[in-house]
Design a protein around this motif. Structure first.
Motif, PDB file in Angstrom:
ATOM      1  N   LEU A  43      26.197  15.531  20.519  1.00  0.00           N
ATOM      2  CA  LEU A  43      27.468  16.379  20.428  1.00  0.00           C
ATOM      3  C   LEU A  43      28.526  15.615  20.623  1.00  0.00           C
ATOM      4  O   LEU A  43      29.588  16.004  20.099  1.00  0.00           O
ATOM      5  N   ALA A  44      28.561  14.173  20.884  1.00  0.00           N
ATOM      6  CA  ALA A  44      29.615  13.369  20.654  1.00  0.00           C
ATOM      7  C   ALA A  44      29.895  13.420  19.167  1.00  0.00           C
ATOM      8  O   ALA A  44      30.974  13.282  18.676  1.00  0.00           O
ATOM      9  N   VAL A  45      28.914  13.071  18.252  1.00  0.00           N
ATOM     10  CA  VAL A  45      28.935  13.054  16.843  1.00  0.00           C
ATOM     11  C   VAL A  45      29.511  14.244  16.301  1.00  0.00           C
ATOM     12  O   VAL A  45      30.477  14.077  15.242  1.00  0.00           O
ATOM     13  N   ASP A  46      29.155  15.582  16.830  1.00  0.00           N
ATOM     14  CA  ASP A  46      29.529  16.751  16.278  1.00  0.00           C
ATOM     15  C   ASP A  46      31.144  16.767  16.480  1.00  0.00           C
ATOM     16  O   ASP A  46      31.943  17.271  15.906  1.00  0.00           O
ATOM     17  N   ARG A  47      31.428  16.320  17.632  1.00  0.00           N
ATOM     18  CA  ARG A  47      32.870  16.454  18.036  1.00  0.00           C
ATOM     19  C   ARG A  47      33.999  15.436  17.104  1.00  0.00           C
ATOM     20  O   ARG A  47      34.740  15.944  16.890  1.00  0.00           O
ATOM     21  N   VAL A  48      33.102  14.309  16.980  1.00  0.00           N
ATOM     22  CA  VAL A  48      33.900  13.290  16.225  1.00  0.00           C
ATOM     23  C   VAL A  48      34.091  13.696  14.743  1.00  0.00           C
ATOM     24  O   VAL A  48      35.158  13.905  14.118  1.00  0.00           O
ATOM     25  N   GLU A  73      39.064   7.087  19.341  1.00  0.00           N
ATOM     26  CA  GLU A  73      39.059   6.193  18.452  1.00  0.00           C
ATOM     27  C   GLU A  73      38.192   6.282  17.344  1.00  0.00           C
ATOM     28  O   GLU A  73      38.473   6.046  16.118  1.00  0.00           O
ATOM     29  N   ALA A  74      36.959   7.045  17.753  1.00  0.00           N
ATOM     30  CA  ALA A  74      36.237   7.234  16.435  1.00  0.00           C
ATOM     31  C   ALA A  74      36.628   8.026  15.649  1.00  0.00           C
ATOM     32  O   ALA A  74      36.665   8.370  14.284  1.00  0.00           O
ATOM     33  N   SER A 345      47.826  10.043  19.860  1.00  0.00           N
ATOM     34  CA  SER A 345      47.510   8.859  20.457  1.00  0.00           C
ATOM     35  C   SER A 345      48.323   7.772  19.864  1.00  0.00           C
ATOM     36  O   SER A 345      48.695   6.988  20.604  1.00  0.00           O
ATOM     37  N   GLY A 346      48.469   8.031  18.529  1.00  0.00           N
ATOM     38  CA  GLY A 346      49.377   6.911  17.763  1.00  0.00           C
ATOM     39  C   GLY A 346      50.572   6.635  18.443  1.00  0.00           C
ATOM     40  O   GLY A 346      51.328   5.629  18.508  1.00  0.00           O
TER      41      GLY A 346
END
Lengths: 390, 154
Positions: A43-48, A73-74, A345-346
């Motif tokens: 799910l982390a992969v999906d969100r990224v 960051e990812a 974020s930037g």
């Protein structure tokens, strides 16, 4: 005014080395593989992938590993990589109606034609920490309820089933809201026949932004931001009385039409989550009252994201539907200019870069104020305001 | 048989669409195995060497309305010409695996030859495996089917 600084190369190099060590963690512990990230932190992969706006599980897993699990960051890493690749094709619109859903639920109709399937959900779990997982004792569970001898699945012949994919498999239950549509009780999605939606990665946003541009923006928008905005509409800041008409998650085929072939071919499948939100009515002297809808679609398994997106999509239509406006979630510029976590974020994080000259001028100013020389303050333009680089 | 001088295939689109889909959805490991299983593997040259890029993925507003741009995905393409009869094959596959696109293109070229029953049956086997996986996933999902009932007040 931003003034470049020089020097510090050795310190920077040492900092990056330290970062690499921190990323690796205890060298006694085996290093994470991308397969582990992709398979066990899916799910982390999906969100990224969703917020990075680039569907590639392996790249997203790499970005997460490189970013030490910092998902924003990812996302940044993925967006940066994306700029190195040429765009070779534009796909035909994916047909979520033909999805083979692994999850499909409706909060509006319990007897959904085709049934409700919970799929791999956190819903109805007790949210108790599972110490069996801590012990690493999780043998792969038996696939739930798969009969030992899978019976044949009825399959419609390819030639006659319009919903069949190219392999002749019939896919996709009917939409939950179809029968509301049959009674003309719900608005239809816009179908103008336009096939050239705006692309916010190529053309800057112009306001008022068309719905297609808004949806593209929301689809890559920060989940936390959309979640808070969606929540705000539920709490009264732009109420829309929503019901989750249908949520589905599963795989859809992606097709392109290569010039040299002249017909559509499947290049693969992507997992997406879709939310069709039903909201209270709109009507007029000439139009009967109908339910309205908000739409959410996200790469991967991203149910919270798709739901929040649908709420915000609907809120952003307030103007068009002649509703009261003024709530943050209804304000196009506010929402669309602040949804992107790479930009946000930037800009927030640039504050930590050297601003020595800027700050010197502020310091001079406050010293003059304190020294009781109002003349100097009034006569000179404020150096910080005039010279700020941003 | 396609005309060797014709870049465009004369294979009818429905069949070609089917095998190209199977090739795109197969894993590169499966394709390597299938390629190795062929009785004789013809040589080929690149008309276009594997190239990785992006496809802009579109969705539809409300699921069925006007299109909008959802995001991008990686895509690798490749085109090959068989040494034997000049048949051209194309590979367009999701992801960044150059070899996947190359093998998909090689199989696509080979499938232009009506005589290559071995290629056809290799692809049939891949398609069957994909259907079986999909069936398994559908069954696992179907096991989570719920019957909600509402409690009426007396």
């Amino acid at each position: 005014m931003y003034v470049a600084v020089k020097g510090g190369e050795r310190a920077i190099e040492a900092a990056h080395e330290l970062l690499a060590q921190a990323r690796r963690g205890d060298p006694q512990v085996p290093e994470l593989t991308l397969q582990q990230v992709s398979g066990q932190l899916s799910l982390a992969v999906d969100r990224v992938m969703a917020e990075g706006s680039l569907y590639d599980r392996e790249l997203a897993a790499l970005a997460i590993k490189q970013a030490r699990g910092d998902l924003i960051e990812a996302v940044f890493l993925l967006r940066a990589f994306r700029t190195t690749l040429p765009r070779l094709a534009v796909t035909r619109p994916i047909e979520t109606g033909r999805m083979a859903p692994r999850r499909r639920i409706s909060a509006t109709f319990k007897d959904l034609p085709g049934g409700q399937m919970l799929g791999p959900t956190f819903d109805y779990t007790h949210r108790l920490l599972d110490f069996a997982l801590a012990a690493g004792a999780s043998a792969a569970p038996e696939p739930a309820g798969v009969p030992a001898e899978p019976g044949p699945m009825p399959r419609a012949p390819a030639a006659v089933d319009p919903a069949a994919d190219v392999n002749g498999d019939a896919r996709g239950p009917a939409r939950a809201l179809a029968f509301l549509d049959a009674e003309d009780l719900i608005e239809r999605p816009p179908m103008t026949g336009s096939d050239d939606p705006p692309d916010i990665t190529r053309d800057p946003l112009a306001f008022p932004a068309p719905r297609a541009a808004r949806l593209q923006n929301l689809a890559r928008g920060d989940e936390g931001f959309l979640l808070a905005l969606g929540y705000s509409t539920q709490r009264g800041y732009g109420r829309t009385h929503p019901f989750a008409g249908e949520i589905r998650m599963g795989e859809v085929e992606v097709e392109i039409v290569p010039e040299e072939l002249g017909f559509a071919i499947v290049i693969g499948e992507v997992t997406v989550t879709e939310c069709d939100m039903v909201n209270q009515f709109a009507g007029s002297a000439t139009e009967p009252a109908r339910f309205t809808r908000g739409y959410g679609l996200a790469f991967g398994e991203g149910e919270r994201k798709a739901m929040a997106m649908a709420l915000v999509d609907r809120a952003l239509r307030a103007d068009q539907l002649g509703e009261d406006t003024g709530a943050p979630a209804q304000d196009q510029e506010f929402v669309l200019y602040h949804s992107d976590n790479v930009e946000a974020s930037g800009f927030v994080q640039h504050l930590k870069l050297p601003h020595y000259v800027d700050f010197q001028s502020e310091l001079n100013l406050i010293r003059r104020i304190r020294a009781g020389t109002p003349r100097a303050v009034a006569a000179e333009p404020e150096p910080a305001a005039a010279g700020e680089e941003d | 048989m396609p005309d060797a001088s014709d870049l465009h295939s004369s294979a009818p689109p429905p069949q070609r669409r089917r095998w190209m889909a199977v090739l795109a959805k197969a894993s590169v490991t499966e394709l390597e195995r299938a390629w190795a299983s062929l009785q004789d593997r013809p040589g080929y040259r690149f008309l276009r060497p594997p190239e990785c890029g992006l496809a802009l993925v579109r969705g539809r507003i409300g699921g069925s309305g006007d299109p909008f741009n959802l995001g991008e995905m990686t895509l690798t393409r490749c085109a090959v010409v068989l040494d034997t009869d000049g048949a051209t094959g194309f590979g367009y596959v999701a992801g960044r695996d150059a070899r996947h696109a190359e093998l998909a293109a090689a199989f696509d070229a080979l499938m232009q030859c009506a005589t290559r029953a071995d290629a056809a049956s290799a692809i049939d086997a891949l398609g069957a495996a994909q259907r079986a996986r999909r069936r398994e996933a559908a069954q696992a999902a179907a096991a989570t089917k719920v019957e909600f009932f509402t409690l009426a007040r007396e």
